[in-house]
Design an enzyme around this catalytic site. Structure first.
Site, PDB file in Angstrom:
ATOM      1  CB  SER A 130      -0.876  -0.019   1.260  1.00 16.82           C
ATOM      2  OG  SER A 130      -1.460   1.243   1.477  1.00 16.82           O
ATOM      3  CE1 TYR A 155      -3.975  -2.595   5.270  1.00 19.65           C
ATOM      4  CE2 TYR A 155      -3.449  -0.266   5.193  1.00 19.65           C
ATOM      5  CZ  TYR A 155      -3.723  -1.448   4.535  1.00 19.65           C
ATOM      6  OH  TYR A 155      -3.744  -1.468   3.176  1.00 19.65           O
ATOM      7  CE  LYS A 159      -1.491  -4.613   3.294  1.00 21.53           C
ATOM      8  NZ  LYS A 159      -1.747  -5.943   2.713  1.00 21.53           N
TER       9      LYS A 159
HETATM   10  C1  UD1 Z   1      -6.862   4.154   3.675  1.00 22.06           C
HETATM   11  C2  UD1 Z   1      -5.413   3.831   3.887  1.00 22.06           C
HETATM   12  C3  UD1 Z   1      -4.912   2.889   2.832  1.00 22.06           C
HETATM   13  C4  UD1 Z   1      -5.741   1.637   2.846  1.00 22.06           C
HETATM   14  C5  UD1 Z   1      -7.166   2.009   2.604  1.00 22.06           C
HETATM   15  C6  UD1 Z   1      -7.925   0.701   2.726  1.00 22.06           C
HETATM   16  C7  UD1 Z   1      -3.878   5.441   4.828  1.00 22.06           C
HETATM   17  C8  UD1 Z   1      -3.119   6.720   4.601  1.00 22.06           C
HETATM   18  N1  UD1 Z   1      -4.623   5.046   3.810  1.00 22.06           N
HETATM   19  O1  UD1 Z   1      -6.921   4.996   2.526  1.00 22.06           O
HETATM   20  O2  UD1 Z   1      -3.584   2.523   3.076  1.00 22.06           O
HETATM   21  O3  UD1 Z   1      -5.284   0.747   1.862  1.00 22.06           O
HETATM   22  O4  UD1 Z   1      -7.619   2.973   3.576  1.00 22.06           O
HETATM   23  O5  UD1 Z   1      -9.197   0.794   3.106  1.00 22.06           O
HETATM   24  O6  UD1 Z   1      -3.807   4.843   5.865  1.00 22.06           O
HETATM   25  N2  UD1 Z   1     -13.329  10.578   3.257  1.00 22.06           N
HETATM   26  C9  UD1 Z   1     -14.333  11.500   3.574  1.00 22.06           C
HETATM   27  N3  UD1 Z   1     -15.505  11.005   4.070  1.00 22.06           N
HETATM   28  C10 UD1 Z   1     -15.738   9.673   4.262  1.00 22.06           C
HETATM   29  C11 UD1 Z   1     -14.713   8.747   3.930  1.00 22.06           C
HETATM   30  C12 UD1 Z   1     -13.518   9.253   3.428  1.00 22.06           C
HETATM   31  O7  UD1 Z   1     -14.164  12.710   3.417  1.00 22.06           O
HETATM   32  O8  UD1 Z   1     -16.818   9.310   4.738  1.00 22.06           O
HETATM   33  C13 UD1 Z   1     -12.063  11.094   2.687  1.00 22.06           C
HETATM   34  C14 UD1 Z   1     -10.842  10.793   3.541  1.00 22.06           C
HETATM   35  O9  UD1 Z   1     -10.605  11.828   4.452  1.00 22.06           O
HETATM   36  C15 UD1 Z   1      -9.751  10.703   2.472  1.00 22.06           C
HETATM   37  C16 UD1 Z   1     -10.489  10.182   1.224  1.00 22.06           C
HETATM   38  O10 UD1 Z   1     -11.862  10.424   1.469  1.00 22.06           O
HETATM   39  O11 UD1 Z   1      -9.255  11.969   2.185  1.00 22.06           O
HETATM   40  C17 UD1 Z   1     -10.258   8.719   0.968  1.00 22.06           C
HETATM   41  O12 UD1 Z   1     -10.536   7.991   2.165  1.00 22.06           O
HETATM   42  P1  UD1 Z   1     -10.564   6.396   2.210  1.00 22.06           P
HETATM   43  O13 UD1 Z   1     -11.408   5.886   1.095  1.00 22.06           O
HETATM   44  O14 UD1 Z   1     -10.922   5.998   3.601  1.00 22.06           O
HETATM   45  O15 UD1 Z   1      -9.064   5.977   1.863  1.00 22.06           O
HETATM   46  P2  UD1 Z   1      -7.670   6.396   2.540  1.00 22.06           P
HETATM   47  O16 UD1 Z   1      -7.852   6.886   3.908  1.00 22.06           O
HETATM   48  O17 UD1 Z   1      -6.972   7.264   1.554  1.00 22.06           O
END
Ligand code: UD1
Length: 343
Positions: A130, A155, A159
């Site tokens: 990741s 997590y 990795k």
């Molecule tokens: C995270 C992990 C990644 C992992 C993945 C698996 C980190 C940095 N990243 O990715 O390694 O493989 O999860 O599930 O640890 N968001 C909102 N509202 C929501 C949900 C998300 O605004 O309800 C935003 C988050 O703040 C982020 C983006 O959407 O900026 C993506 O979030 P998400 O899909 O959870 O992925 P990551 O956090 O990037």
């Protein structure tokens, strides 16, 4: 192996989101996939979806990749020649609450698979890593030479440790291994017949968006709009899950064709572009003609501001690059959500 023989590939965690799409890419790429999955975070109905898409049943063994007997039996029964190892727990928040479970599961399954591979003299392995290994990077896009940061979650640490294990194993033994560092996989197979199956409330952005658009959730909260980015929301590299799936077949073909007896390398697998949360929401609304009720909320603990990948190395070495854009991914994600809502 005669020219007509297809390589038999064990896909641990092959019923999961990325695994199931990789099963399709493997079939399309001339491989013969065998799924091993304990269905702890996947749904058996994915097998029906795969059958409809491929026109035949996919071989699937129900079992745990941390169990050596189980893995051995699959190797023996199906004469496995290569492995794609997805089986792992992946919820960042849960990993902080249940560290032992995460270390046991994620390290244990990799060690078990490696031990059986050594026993059976099978040396080809693709591992799911990741971009979380880069933490909050100083510069974007990140390349494979961007320094690894101390992991911010259990997590993420699993990795990093797995990557170190693989490096050490390939340095000592006849293993050819690639770790793929995934960015944010989104979308679904374009048929709408397989996709992501979040269990309970989704942690990830796109399943939350599609469930909100479908009326299953009242609204989505954007986690923070005060980040140092053009619109204040976080930036990620969203890659279509079928593009990501195809990176696995490219990586497997590459190591299978190498003449050296040992090999280890890491590759970024992303779309090579960054999009903000608001850009993603606006694109979803536009391409699907569906309003999404959202509100701006507080930052989520542990989120980094911006990351996207430089994916030149995969293009140069593996001959792979992402072909689908964000609009296509969000259309496919919505088609899958509608399929789920109907069934
Ligand atoms: C995270 C992990 C990644 C992992 C993945 C698996 C980190 C940095 N990243 O990715 O390694 O493989 O999860 O599930 O640890 N968001 C909102 N509202 C929501 C949900 C998300 O605004 O309800 C935003 C988050 O703040 C982020 C983006 O959407 O900026 C993506 O979030 P998400 O899909 O959870 O992925 P990551 O956090 O990037």
């Amino acid at each position: 192996m005669s020219l007509t023989d297809k390589m038999r590939v064990l896909v641990t965690g092959g019923a999961g989101f990325i695994g199931s799409h990789t099963v399709i890419a493997l079939e399309e790429g001339g491989f013969n996939p065998v799924i091993l999955d304990n269905f702890s975070n996947s749904n058996k109905s994915v097998l029906n979806g795969l059958k409809s898409i491929l026109g035949h049943e996919v071989v699937c063994v129900e079992g745990d990749s941390t169990n050596k007997e189980t893995v051995r039996n699959v190797f023996d029964q199906y004469a496995i020649e290569g492995v794609i190892h997805f089986a792992a727990s992946k919820a960042v928040g849960e990993s902080m609450q249940e560290p032992l479970m995460y270390y046991r599961n994620n390290l244990g399954s990799l060690l078990t698979v490696l031990e059986v591979m050594e026993e059976k003299k099978v040396g080809l392995l693709i591992f799911s890593s990741s971009c979380t290994v880069y933490g909050e990077p100083e510069n974007t896009p990140v390349t494979e030479n961007t320094p690894i940061k101390p992991a911010a979650s259990v997590y993420g640490n699993t990795k990093q440790i797995c990557e170190e294990i693989l490096h050490d194993v390939a340095a000592a033994k006849p293993f050819k291994i690639i770790s793929l560092r995934y960015f944010n996989p989104v979308g679904a197979h374009t048929s709408g017949l397989i996709g992501e199956f979040p269990i309970g409330v989704p942690n990830n952005l796109v399943p939350f968006v599609t469930q909100t658009a479908a009326g299953l959730r009242e609204k989505i909260t954007v986690f923070g709009n005060d980040y140092p980015t053009p619109d204040g929301t976080c930036i990620r590299d969203y890659i279509h899950v079928m593009d990501l799936a195809e990176a696995h077949t490219a990586a497997l073909s590459y190591i299978a064709g190498l003449r050296t007896s040992s090999f280890y390398d890491v590759f970024n697998v992303g779309a090579g572009r960054g999009n903000s949360v608001l850009e993603l929401l606006n694109t979803f609304e536009k391409v699907n003609n569906q309003p999404v009720n959202y509100q701006i909320g507080a930052r989520r603990e542990g989120d980094i501001s911006s990351i996207w990948g430089n994916v030149e190395k995969a293009k140069q070495v593996l001959g792979w690059e992402a072909k689908r854009n964000l609009a296509t991914a969000l259309k496919d994600a919505w088609r899958w959500q509608q399929h789920l809502s109907e069934s």
